[in-house]
Design an enzyme around this catalytic site. Structure first.
Site: not given
Ligand code: F6P
Length: 341
Positions: A103, A127
């Site tokens: 997104e 997601d």
């Molecule tokens: O958008 C995918 C996702 O895996 C979410 O479900 C999760 O909260 C987030 O990314 C965590 O990403 P990062 O730890 O890389 O910030």
């Protein structure tokens, strides 16, 4: 044509399959030159890039992560990118930019497109919460990992008469929790879309034990919240990328259930293991199709759009449409799994 490609945001199994597919289609069909920007939009801003030829993408179809690296972009740097958008087209001599991301990346892609960059987006996220595509690659892999973990947890839970609370990813949309929970036959599923009451879970576990089933597995999305007044659980702060810092619902819920039930309850946080490693065959195919269609769109001059799966077809949809709302789990999908809510 000279095409730039980058991967931004959280990584996801299948990113390398898209990069490979872009290079294969563009080089073999059109004799294009491809440059890969390193670490997402940062590579574009800081001029870190390299040429990607067929050799550079050899053997990466089944490789997790991204050979280009990834990063999230701070808001002030995004503003800088938009201000420099048309200069960057000149500077790199690119005729098209293919950003692959979720997104945030697609919102940035839309802004860059409005600022004058010829952009073709490719959506990704484990997601599966991008509304204009039926599926994103990475989701199938994540669901598989979470399902296998719960299958394994069931046997150890049963040996020790325990309740296992398995926390999976999903900040605002509970697709991974819903589908892995259903696939693994979880006894409870908690989603961000529907606040839960721990009393319902206590009742479910007690009924199971009364029927002689001496264990339970509960699948909870990281963004799930208890209904107001049912359990102590605070809202987290918002970080610099606009994401809530979660308080750890899996652990909080396991302790709460242990206290109320007087039975052992263990939290299992699957975290980034869901995002790492080899993509499933489904994700490799979808990622490869998205890469192919992105190159075709660039050659048609179909900019300001992104690839999207609709039914079994891959179409191009406006980036503007892609980032207006998140695709959350509808009530009808919850009803299909009702016995476990
Ligand atoms: O958008 C995918 C996702 O895996 C979410 O479900 C999760 O909260 C987030 O990314 C965590 O990403 P990062 O730890 O890389 O910030």
């Amino acid at each position: 044509m000279r095409i730039g490609v980058l991967t931004a945001g959280g990584d996801c199994p299948g990113l390398n399959a898209v990069i490979r597919s872009v290079v294969h289609r563009a080089v073999t069909q059109y004799d294009d030159e491809i440059i890969g920007f390193e670490d997402g939009y940062r590579g574009l801003l800081d001029r870190h890039y390299r040429t990607l030829d067929l050799d550079a993408v050899g053997g990466i179809l089944a490789l997790g992560g991204t050979i280009l690296g990834s990063s999230r972009l701070e808001r002030d740097r995004l503003r800088e990118a938009c201000e420099r958008a048309t200069d960057m087209v000149e500077e790199f001599g690119i005729d098209a930019l293919i950003p692959i991301g979720g997104e945030g990346t697609l919102t940035a892609a839309r802004m860059l497109s409005d600022a004058g960059l010829p952009v073709v987006g490719v959506p990704k996220t484990i997601d599966n919460d991008i509304s204009s595509t039926d599926r994103t690659f990475g989701f199938d892999t994540a669901v598989g990992v979470a399902t296998e973990a719960m299958d394994r947890l069931k046997t150890t839970a049963e040996s020790h008469q325990r309740v296992m609370v398995v926390e999976v990813m999903g900040r605002h949309a509970g697709w991974i929790a819903l589908e892995s929970g259903m696939a693994a036959g979880a006894h409870g599923i908690c989603l961000p879309e529907r606040p839960f009451d721990p009393a319902d879970l206590v009742k479910m576990v007690e009924e199971r034990f009364a029927r002689g089933k001496k264990f339970a597995v509960i699948c909870v999305a990281e963004g799930a919240h208890p209904a107001e007044g049912t359990m102590d659980y605070g809202k987290g702060e918002i970080d610099q990328y606009g994401h809530e810092r979660f308080q750890g619902i899996g652990t909080a819920l396991a302790y709460e259930l242990e206290r109320r039930l007087g039975k052992e309850a263990k939290p299992v946080i699957l975290g980034h293991v869901q995002r790492g490693g080899v993509p499933t065959a489904y994700d490799r195919v979808l990622a490869t199709r998205f890469g192919w269609h992105a190159v075709e769109a660039a050659h048609r001059g179909d900019f300001g759009k992104m690839t999207a799966l609709r039914g079994t077809d891959v179409l191009m949809v406006p980036l503007a449409e892609a980032v207006t709302e998140l695709k959350t789990v509808p009530k009808s999908r919850m009803e299909e799994a009702e016995s476990v809510f």
